[in-house]
Design a protein around this motif. Sequence first.
Motif, short mmCIF file in Angstrom:
data_model
loop_
_atom_site.label_atom_id
_atom_site.label_comp_id
_atom_site.label_asym_id
_atom_site.label_seq_id
_atom_site.Cartn_x
_atom_site.Cartn_y
_atom_site.Cartn_z
N SER A 88 0.85 -1.19 0.00
CA SER A 88 0.00 0.00 0.00
C SER A 88 0.89 1.24 0.00
CB SER A 88 -0.93 0.01 1.21
OG SER A 88 -0.18 -0.05 2.41
N LYS A 89 1.84 1.25 0.89
CA LYS A 89 2.85 2.29 0.95
C LYS A 89 4.23 1.63 0.97
CE LYS A 89 0.69 6.34 1.25
NZ LYS A 89 0.98 7.49 0.37
N ALA A 90 5.21 2.31 0.41
CA ALA A 90 6.55 1.74 0.32
C ALA A 90 7.46 2.29 1.41
CB ALA A 90 7.14 2.02 -1.06
N LEU A 91 8.41 1.47 1.82
CA LEU A 91 9.44 1.87 2.77
C LEU A 91 10.67 2.29 1.97
CD1 LEU A 91 10.66 1.97 5.69
CD2 LEU A 91 11.37 -0.41 5.31
N VAL A 155 11.97 13.66 -4.90
CA VAL A 155 10.68 13.99 -4.29
C VAL A 155 9.78 14.75 -5.26
CG1 VAL A 155 9.55 15.32 -2.45
CG2 VAL A 155 11.59 13.97 -1.94
N THR A 156 10.35 15.64 -6.04
CA THR A 156 9.53 16.50 -6.89
C THR A 156 9.30 15.93 -8.29
OG1 THR A 156 11.48 17.76 -7.61
CG2 THR A 156 10.28 18.57 -5.68
N GLN A 157 10.13 14.97 -8.74
CA GLN A 157 10.02 14.57 -10.14
C GLN A 157 9.89 13.07 -10.36
OE1 GLN A 157 12.86 16.49 -12.80
NE2 GLN A 157 13.10 18.22 -11.39
N HIS A 158 10.06 12.24 -9.35
CA HIS A 158 9.98 10.79 -9.57
C HIS A 158 8.62 10.27 -9.14
CE1 HIS A 158 11.12 6.59 -9.85
NE2 HIS A 158 12.30 6.95 -10.33
N GLN A 159 8.03 9.40 -9.95
CA GLN A 159 6.69 8.90 -9.66
C GLN A 159 6.64 8.04 -8.40
OE1 GLN A 159 5.60 6.57 -13.07
NE2 GLN A 159 7.18 4.99 -12.74
N TRP A 160 7.78 7.42 -8.04
CA TRP A 160 7.80 6.60 -6.84
C TRP A 160 7.62 7.41 -5.56
CZ3 TRP A 160 12.50 2.76 -7.72
CH2 TRP A 160 12.17 1.88 -8.75
N ALA A 161 7.96 8.69 -5.61
CA ALA A 161 7.90 9.51 -4.40
C ALA A 161 6.50 9.54 -3.80
CB ALA A 161 8.38 10.93 -4.71
N LYS A 162 5.49 9.48 -4.65
CA LYS A 162 4.11 9.53 -4.16
C LYS A 162 3.71 8.26 -3.43
CE LYS A 162 2.78 12.53 -8.02
NZ LYS A 162 1.94 12.66 -9.24
N GLU A 163 4.51 7.20 -3.57
CA GLU A 163 4.18 5.92 -2.96
C GLU A 163 4.89 5.70 -1.63
OE1 GLU A 163 4.76 2.78 -5.85
OE2 GLU A 163 4.48 4.22 -7.48
N ILE A 164 5.77 6.63 -1.25
CA ILE A 164 6.57 6.45 -0.02
C ILE A 164 5.71 6.70 1.21
CG2 ILE A 164 8.62 7.18 1.25
CD1 ILE A 164 9.24 5.88 -1.42
N GLY A 165 5.75 5.75 2.14
CA GLY A 165 5.05 5.92 3.41
C GLY A 165 5.96 6.28 4.56
N LEU A 166 7.23 5.91 4.46
CA LEU A 166 8.18 6.15 5.56
C LEU A 166 9.59 6.08 5.00
CD1 LEU A 166 8.29 6.47 8.75
CD2 LEU A 166 8.86 4.02 8.78
N VAL A 167 10.49 6.92 5.58
CA VAL A 167 11.89 6.97 5.15
C VAL A 167 12.79 6.62 6.33
CG1 VAL A 167 13.71 8.38 4.14
CG2 VAL A 167 11.33 8.79 3.50
N LEU A 168 13.79 5.78 6.07
CA LEU A 168 14.87 5.54 7.02
C LEU A 168 16.14 6.10 6.39
CD1 LEU A 168 14.16 1.80 8.03
CD2 LEU A 168 13.24 3.89 9.06
N ASN A 169 16.67 7.17 6.95
CA ASN A 169 17.81 7.88 6.37
C ASN A 169 19.04 7.71 7.26
OD1 ASN A 169 19.24 9.68 4.65
ND2 ASN A 169 18.89 11.34 6.09
N PHE A 170 20.15 7.34 6.64
CA PHE A 170 21.39 7.09 7.39
C PHE A 170 22.43 8.13 7.01
CE2 PHE A 170 19.00 3.30 7.74
CZ PHE A 170 19.30 2.81 9.01
#
Length: 769
Positions: A88-91, A155-170
Amino acid sequence: MLPQWTSDNEGSLTDFSTKRATNLIAAISNKPHYVGSQNHEVVANYLVRELKKLGLQTSIQGGYTLSDWGNLVKSKNILARIKGSNNSKALLLLSHYDSAPHSYSPGASDAGSGVATILESVRAFLYNKTPHKNDIIILFSDAEELGLNGAALFVTQHQWAKEIGLVLNFEARGSSGPSYMLMETNKGNAGLVKEFAAAKATFPVSNSLMYSIYKMLPNDTDLTVFREQGNIQGYNFAFIDDHFNYHTAQDDINHLNKNTLAHQGSYLMPLLNYFSNANLNATQASEDYVYFTLPFTFISYPFSWVLPMVLLALVLFIFLLFLGRAKRILSLREIGKGFIPLFGSLLLSGLITFFGWKGLRFAYPQYNDLLNGFTYNGHAYIAAFVLLALAISMAFYHFFSQRRVTINHFVAPLFLWIIINGIVAFILPGAGFLIIPIFFGLSVFGIFIVTQKSNKLVNLFLSIPALLIIAPFIQMFPIGLGLKVLFGSAILTVLTFGLLLPVFGAFAKKGIWALAFLVLSIGFFVKAHSESSYEFGKAKSNSLLYVYNADTDKASWATYDTNLDSWTKSYLGKKSKEASSLNEIPLFSKYNSGFTYAANAPKKELQKPTIEFLEDRLVGNQRFLKIRISPNRNVNRYDIFANEKMTIHNFKANGVSTLGQKNSLYERKGKKLLSYYVVGNAPLEMQFSCNASTIVDMELLESSFDLMSNPLFEITKRENWMMPTPFVLNDAVVIRQKIKPSTVIVDNRLNPTPVNPILKVVKDSSTIQ
């Protein structure tokens, strides 16, 4: 707080291996790989191959972005996706692969460690064939160091960005120490807090005070772009100790602490397993939570509890005061006396540390060379001033407090801590967990009031929360904010001492303890002095630029250094002049560094850029311009400045507008128009409009990062105890010149004007020959 030992063996394929992650970092950080460098492409290709080794199909996203920092760059993002069973949402697993420019940083910690943590964790995840519902997207972003441009592009130009539900940033802002978890959210953090607790990370290290402070400071990571531009929230994981290696040539595999790398892996493995199956919509919330960690434990509760907890502590405190007075245990006179050693210790410790650090910076001018504000011997100074604060506290209580009145004098620190927590409840509720040690202190106070006996073991046990919750901040604040806040550590030491008064107050020979702490403090000052010099691995930073002014036909050596060393003096001379004229063009620097000294330099035959006015026309009261600047040598950066009186509208650079631009006005701070980081020697093309009466007053700085290798120069190599200064334009060959049309506009037509001998009119363009 973090793993204390890591194996030199690769270990089981089912687990995260620090050894395997280290091998990945060694390959990534073999050489500096900043955007525009040849090795940047080498690292990008390496990461694509590593993802393909895992059986993942990769894709590349490229394009220009102009950040709200005014930085323009063509980014190259590397992407892969692992399909889930019921998505439903991507990690999103996120880290950046570019290293910092200007300072020859290999980028081992920042952020090779993050990239390697993701690669190794995903390898173990796939090897275990872990079942998961959510899609997992891997993004190795580009140009983070230049203005978060790669993240913005995604975030502004890739279609996958709309599917992100949560980000883990290192991430990393140092090369050792525990990795702290920090959140990014536009709303409440309650959902993120609950889900993080449910994921059960082995060594959680975080607290909501850090979260509150982080939100107030101008610190940004790639995750900030996701929150601001895409309303996508997530977690940052970053280590900050040994900050002096950050963005420097010392950010290499040898300085990266292996236990710190293992700590990053200890976060991602359980979080990857959990969030790949969790309902990612559950992280959304409107309420904020207080949270903090104890060893192997994560504790949280709502902000709404903070004020009631303070009020409860106050009521309990007042009740115990009345009870103690009724039992004739407490004396108003002795309670009043208890404020003397407390405030005396606070005042003297704070003042000595504040002015002491200023005095040390004067006595050791080399400390000003490290712009980040934390010296190589910084930990020795933390220990020295903390021990000095303890010595001062012991001395005050030796002279103004005896064992028989300790419980009376314990009233003062309890009262002060309740007042502090009352202020916190209204101003900084994220620090609401500081009330918890007060309850334990009130327990010590209450037990004595009720039993009229003091049990040393009970007092020691009930003092543990103060040590676990408050004491870590004594070291954390100067590590995170610089040694300039050492006085805060000294004050916090005294405040913590006050909570531990039932333990220390029972000491019969406080004077001897004060002397012992003083001797230890002096010992650490001696240690700091012995470590105050530079050496290989703890290098002095220095800077040198060659600046040629094409308008005056003069060249200069320039530096940002306040303390010139033998290397810089060989170019700037022993009596260098101030570089005030060069500061007319305010180059961006994280610490607002300006040029300090300059000296005349020999002219070199540099190929100047071609400046073309492709369009210059009037429409009504508006003037429309289109300017192209093309390099005629290998360059890395263009800085464009415009007179602040120029009001610019509809600004575009290489076809893109500023991210999040809300109207036609181009908003900028000061003279800076933009900084363009060049990839593949691609030209810069700007188009904008301004009022017809506006004088076009613009200037260009064209920089190549090749001063040390440029065949036109014979620059002596730095000694091994030196390194390039980070956070500033450094080791660069710079051409400075005005951007001006060779024509004027009369009645909407272009008419030739007398040209400077170095200008040649080509249709409607001006070419610098």
